[in-house]
Design an enzyme around this catalytic site. Structure first.
Site, PDB file in Angstrom:
ATOM      1  N   CYS A 194       0.895  -1.386   0.072  1.00 34.07           N
ATOM      2  CA  CYS A 194       0.010  -0.097   0.106  1.00 34.07           C
ATOM      3  C   CYS A 194       0.865   1.400   0.147  1.00 34.07           C
ATOM      4  O   CYS A 194       2.181   1.412   0.363  1.00 34.07           O
ATOM      5  CB  CYS A 194      -0.950   0.099   1.279  1.00 34.07           C
ATOM      6  SG  CYS A 194      -1.857  -1.406   1.532  1.00 34.07           S
TER       7      CYS A 194
ATOM      8  N   ASN B 162      -1.273   1.538   6.254  1.00 32.52           N
ATOM      9  CA  ASN B 162      -0.498   0.612   5.748  1.00 32.52           C
ATOM     10  C   ASN B 162      -0.090  -0.598   6.891  1.00 32.52           C
ATOM     11  O   ASN B 162       0.187  -0.086   7.983  1.00 32.52           O
ATOM     12  CB  ASN B 162       1.061   1.033   5.040  1.00 32.52           C
ATOM     13  CG  ASN B 162       0.713   1.820   3.891  1.00 32.52           C
ATOM     14  OD1 ASN B 162      -0.535   1.949   3.440  1.00 32.52           O
ATOM     15  ND2 ASN B 162       1.831   2.427   3.282  1.00 32.52           N
ATOM     16  N   GLY B 163       0.115  -1.958   6.664  1.00 34.71           N
ATOM     17  CA  GLY B 163       0.520  -2.713   7.646  1.00 34.71           C
ATOM     18  C   GLY B 163      -0.758  -3.526   7.851  1.00 34.71           C
ATOM     19  O   GLY B 163      -1.418  -3.630   7.097  1.00 34.71           O
TER      20      GLY B 163
ATOM     21  N   GLU C  83      18.358 -15.920  -9.677  1.00 38.33           N
ATOM     22  CA  GLU C  83      17.941 -14.717  -9.865  1.00 38.33           C
ATOM     23  C   GLU C  83      17.247 -14.428 -11.189  1.00 38.33           C
ATOM     24  O   GLU C  83      16.310 -13.841 -11.371  1.00 38.33           O
ATOM     25  CB  GLU C  83      18.882 -13.627  -9.620  1.00 38.33           C
ATOM     26  CG  GLU C  83      18.803 -12.299  -9.961  1.00 38.33           C
ATOM     27  CD  GLU C  83      17.439 -11.641  -9.082  1.00 38.33           C
ATOM     28  OE1 GLU C  83      16.659 -12.418  -8.108  1.00 38.33           O
ATOM     29  OE2 GLU C  83      16.585 -10.541  -9.507  1.00 38.33           O
TER      30      GLU C  83
ATOM     31  N   GLU D 189       8.530 -13.437 -12.426  1.00 42.49           N
ATOM     32  CA  GLU D 189       7.891 -12.197 -11.992  1.00 42.49           C
ATOM     33  C   GLU D 189       7.314 -11.441 -12.962  1.00 42.49           C
ATOM     34  O   GLU D 189       6.163 -10.878 -12.781  1.00 42.49           O
ATOM     35  CB  GLU D 189       8.990 -11.588 -11.281  1.00 42.49           C
ATOM     36  CG  GLU D 189       9.406 -11.598 -10.003  1.00 42.49           C
ATOM     37  CD  GLU D 189      10.398 -10.652  -9.488  1.00 42.49           C
ATOM     38  OE1 GLU D 189      10.424 -10.334  -8.277  1.00 42.49           O
ATOM     39  OE2 GLU D 189      11.588 -10.262 -10.079  1.00 42.49           O
TER      40      GLU D 189
ATOM     41  N   HIS E 193      18.581 -35.562 -11.928  1.00 46.22           N
ATOM     42  CA  HIS E 193      17.945 -36.165 -10.805  1.00 46.22           C
ATOM     43  C   HIS E 193      16.353 -35.936 -10.489  1.00 46.22           C
ATOM     44  O   HIS E 193      15.864 -36.050  -9.481  1.00 46.22           O
ATOM     45  CB  HIS E 193      18.714 -35.909  -9.537  1.00 46.22           C
ATOM     46  CG  HIS E 193      20.276 -36.487  -9.642  1.00 46.22           C
ATOM     47  ND1 HIS E 193      20.501 -37.730  -9.616  1.00 46.22           N
ATOM     48  CD2 HIS E 193      21.272 -35.702  -9.585  1.00 46.22           C
ATOM     49  CE1 HIS E 193      21.749 -37.769  -9.584  1.00 46.22           C
ATOM     50  NE2 HIS E 193      22.419 -36.560  -9.673  1.00 46.22           N
TER      51      HIS E 193
ATOM     52  N   LYS F 156       6.445  -3.756  -4.608  1.00 47.47           N
ATOM     53  CA  LYS F 156       8.022  -3.462  -4.537  1.00 47.47           C
ATOM     54  C   LYS F 156       8.437  -3.507  -2.788  1.00 47.47           C
ATOM     55  O   LYS F 156       9.635  -4.162  -2.852  1.00 47.47           O
ATOM     56  CB  LYS F 156       8.034  -2.293  -4.970  1.00 47.47           C
ATOM     57  CG  LYS F 156       9.381  -1.512  -4.661  1.00 47.47           C
ATOM     58  CD  LYS F 156      10.354  -2.173  -5.870  1.00 47.47           C
ATOM     59  CE  LYS F 156      11.579  -1.786  -5.980  1.00 47.47           C
ATOM     60  NZ  LYS F 156      12.467  -2.557  -6.659  1.00 47.47           N
TER      61      LYS F 156
HETATM   62  C1  G6P Z   1       9.579  -7.960  -2.783  1.00 47.13           C
HETATM   63  C2  G6P Z   1       9.821  -7.183  -4.187  1.00 47.13           C
HETATM   64  C3  G6P Z   1      11.298  -7.866  -4.464  1.00 47.13           C
HETATM   65  C4  G6P Z   1      12.393  -7.965  -3.684  1.00 47.13           C
HETATM   66  C5  G6P Z   1      12.026  -8.257  -2.355  1.00 47.13           C
HETATM   67  C6  G6P Z   1      12.885  -7.920  -1.133  1.00 47.13           C
HETATM   68  O1  G6P Z   1       9.241  -9.207  -2.626  1.00 47.13           O
HETATM   69  O2  G6P Z   1       9.054  -7.524  -5.276  1.00 47.13           O
HETATM   70  O3  G6P Z   1      11.724  -7.275  -5.787  1.00 47.13           O
HETATM   71  O4  G6P Z   1      13.634  -8.456  -3.857  1.00 47.13           O
HETATM   72  O5  G6P Z   1      10.563  -7.693  -1.827  1.00 47.13           O
HETATM   73  O6  G6P Z   1      12.915  -6.433  -0.913  1.00 47.13           O
HETATM   74  P1  G6P Z   1      13.939  -5.671  -0.089  1.00 47.13           P
HETATM   75  O7  G6P Z   1      13.563  -4.188  -0.080  1.00 47.13           O
HETATM   76  O8  G6P Z   1      14.076  -6.011   1.339  1.00 47.13           O
HETATM   77  O9  G6P Z   1      15.155  -5.803  -0.921  1.00 47.13           O
END
Ligand code: G6P
Length: 610
Positions: free
Chosen positions: A2, A99-100, A482, A489, A505, A605
């Site tokens: 949020c 938020n939260g 990654e 994603e 395996h 994000k």
């Molecule tokens: C969310 C985002 C990822 C990010 C992760 C950790 O899942 O979508 O892109 O890597 O959080 O976020 P941070 O801000 O702790 O790196």
């Protein structure tokens, strides 16, 4: 997750709220709403994108005169995305954005029902709003009512509140959730994140937990629950609005990938002195660094994957054991920690709830904590014993790219410093690698960016895939995790990263005619073994996309349908151009599919709830 914005001042509030919310879109949301003072509190909310909220607001032209209000983008946790569940919530007396997560919301709702309150949403937030109304109805004092409410809430929150009786005032308070407050020449703002205020100012306060901010057009004041007025430290970022905009690129993600050379060289240069890694950390001097018996890197998502690269390089260069842990597991599994261990928290935002909880867990166990964070003054940065900032600038696209590269950069520097202090590496070797990190790596990434078209052509060949595999050995295996995450994603193609030697395996049973397999080979000592792995999948009809160093491409005859060769670089540093290729591949697949690259479905994000 949020987003919150609020403004009180002399300007028309709606454009400020909408602009702020649009800047916060990157956090991920599924509905939005505003409440403004205009002959009482007027609340307008809409499920879906901001454009739908704007449409509704156009029909309420009289609200244009309003100069005080709050806005919110909601990422559903309790209750589906709907108009009713959108924020603000409240009553005729007040409006609140949150938020939260309020963990005891059902308990609170039950209490309020007994008092005659009814509920129209499925959210936890409505309980908080109505609890505030209950206390306010009794005391008529906003401040007292807010603190009485907070005393009854369990969970995490950043709250923005307007009371109908105070048409020029906003209240804001936070616990375990980000919130900033800023003063501008025309008024004052609250926001959940720095980019939302950058158009107005680059200085702000991040109120301490439980400190209530009271905003009026001429002043911002802070109060403790005792009623005592307190001052808060002002912070400043050197980010500007342009950095938080697309700058001619079709998507933030592509722009941010293009910023990697600068971000890497800035981060590397900032932590070097006389050509050697230098951190200037009071609590992590040479003697202390020498003492660490083991390192735990704890993080979520992409940051956790950067940790895997850190493990590979630290163990290779320093022979110190490193474990990489998912923060949400670390915090609950009672990890074995020793006072001679170092816990590194990696986070772009510095606000990820699980990473923060893991940090607190490590601290409670008496272990030294080092945060590697991109956002200055974020909660993880503030609470860790030591902090190193990555210099990526604001990262807006949900899929993290440049933040990953700079996290890797700092982990390399840390590995070099550790290797130096524990005598595993000579100053000469460290100096040479540092120089390459500062100069050769950004140049190699730049070269990858110049050949974007080749990666795009490769993306065209896999865009229709339903499943994909990424295989590699050693550090390439870590990189593949990654690369695969990036693809999943934003392109919604299912993919898996596998250690090339492990494929047979199990997962090789899923490789059929035409299944794309991305084979990453940058580690010369296992290049021949990789070749066997590639042949295994090729003979089952896989479509092979090889990404290799120049040296490996010249030495081996690879059975590749598509072959991307990395720019020449010291093998130790090959992960940097390699990940850039992988990020671009994911980007182009998503863009070719016409998807919302920067705001993939269901993702946020910054994940500030558990
Ligand atoms: C969310 C985002 C990822 C990010 C992760 C950790 O899942 O979508 O892109 O890597 O959080 O976020 P941070 O801000 O702790 O790196």
């Amino acid at each position: 997750m949020c987003g919150i914005i609020g403004y009180t001042g002399t300007r028309s509030v709606l454009p400020i709220l909408l602009e702020g919310l649009s800047t916060l879109e990157y956090r991920g949301y599924d509905s939005a709403g505003v409440a403004v003072h205009q002959n009482g509190l007027q609340t307008v909310k809409s499920k879906g994108r901001l454009a739908l909220l704007e449409e509704k607001l156009q029909a309420r032209a009289h609200l244009e005169a309003a100069t005080c209000g709050i806005g919110h983008t909601r990422w559903a946790t309790h209750g589906e995305p709907s108009d009713q569940n959108s924020h603000p919530h409240g009553t005729d007396r007040l409006a609140l954005v949150h938020n939260g997560i309020i963990e005891n919301y059902l308990e609170i709702a039950a209490f309020l029902v007994e008092q005659g309150y009814t509920f129209s949403s499925q959210t936890d937030t409505e309980s908080a709003a109505k609890l505030l109304d209950y206390h306010y109805a009794k005391s008529g004092d906003p401040q007292e009512a807010i603190f009485k409410t907070l005393a009854m809430l369990r969970g995490s929150y950043a709250l923005g509140i307007c009371f109908a009786d105070y048409p020029e005032r906003i209240y804001a308070v936070r616990k375990d959730n980000p919130l900033i407050v800023a003063k501008t020449p025309t008024g004052a703002l609250i926001a959940s994140d720095v980019p939302a205020v950058l158009a107005h100012t680059n200085t702000y306060w991040r109120p301490e937990e439980g400190v209530l901010a009271v905003l009026e057009k001429d002043a911002v004041r802070f109060f403790k629950s005792s009623g005592e007025e307190v001052s808060q430290k002002q912070e400043c970022v050197d980010w500007n609005v342009a950095q938080a905009q697309k700058g001619g690129f079709p998507h933030f993600m592509l722009k941010e990938i293009h910023e990697e050379p600068t971000a890497i060289s800035q981060t590397a240069s900032a932590y070097m002195k006389d050509g050697l890694p230098h951190f200037n950390l009071e609590l992590l001097d040479t003697d202390r660094l020498k003492e660490f018996r083991a390192i735990h890197i704890v993080a979520c998502g992409t940051a956790m994957h950067a940790g895997l690269i850190g493990k590979s390089v630290i163990e290779q260069l320093c022979r110190v054991p490193v474990s990489v842990e998912i923060a949400s597991e670390f915090r609950y599994r009672d990890p074995i920690l020793h006072e001679q261990d170092l816990v590194i928290l990696l986070s772009q935002s510095g606000e990820t709830a699980d990473t923060l909880a893991a940090l607190r867990h490590a601290k409670a166990n008496g272990v030294h904590t080092l945060a590697i964070v991109n956002v200055i003054g974020s909660t993880v940065a503030r609470e860790a014993d030591s902090v190193l900032y990555t210099l990526a600038g604001p990262e807006i696209a949900v899929a993290s790219t440049k933040a990953y590269s700079v996290q890797c950069t700092l982990l390399y520097l840390l590995a070099l410093r550790l290797g130096l202090v524990n005598g595993k590496l000579s100053a000469q070797t460290v100096r040479e690698i540092c120089e390459k990190l500062r100069v050769q790596v950004p140049a190699a990434v730049e070269e990858v960016l110049k050949s974007c078209d080749k990666v795009r052509a490769a993306a065209e060949k896999v865009v229709d895939a339903e499943h994909m595999f990424y295989i590699g050995r050693g550090v390439d295996c870590a990189l593949c995790t990654e690369a695969s995450l990036k693809l999943k994603e934003i392109s919604y193609i299912h993919s898996e990263a596998y250690a090339a030697g492990e494929l047979k395996h199990g997962t090789i049973s899923l490789v059929v005619d035409g299944t794309p397999v991305v084979a990453l080979s940058t580690v010369s000592s296992v290049a021949e073994k990789m070749l066997s792995g590639i042949r295994e999948v090729a003979s089952r009809g896989a479509k092979i996309l090889c990404v290799t160093t120049k040296q490996i491409s010249e030495q081996y005859d690879l059975p590749a349908d598509i072959h991307l060769v990395l720019p020449e670089i010291d093998e130790l540093l090959a992960p940097f151009p390699a990940i850039c290729v992988m990020q671009l591949l994911a980007y182009y697949v998503s863009a070719l599919k016409g998807l919302d690259v920067d705001k993939p479905r269901n993702l946020a994000k910054s994940v500030t709830v558990e």
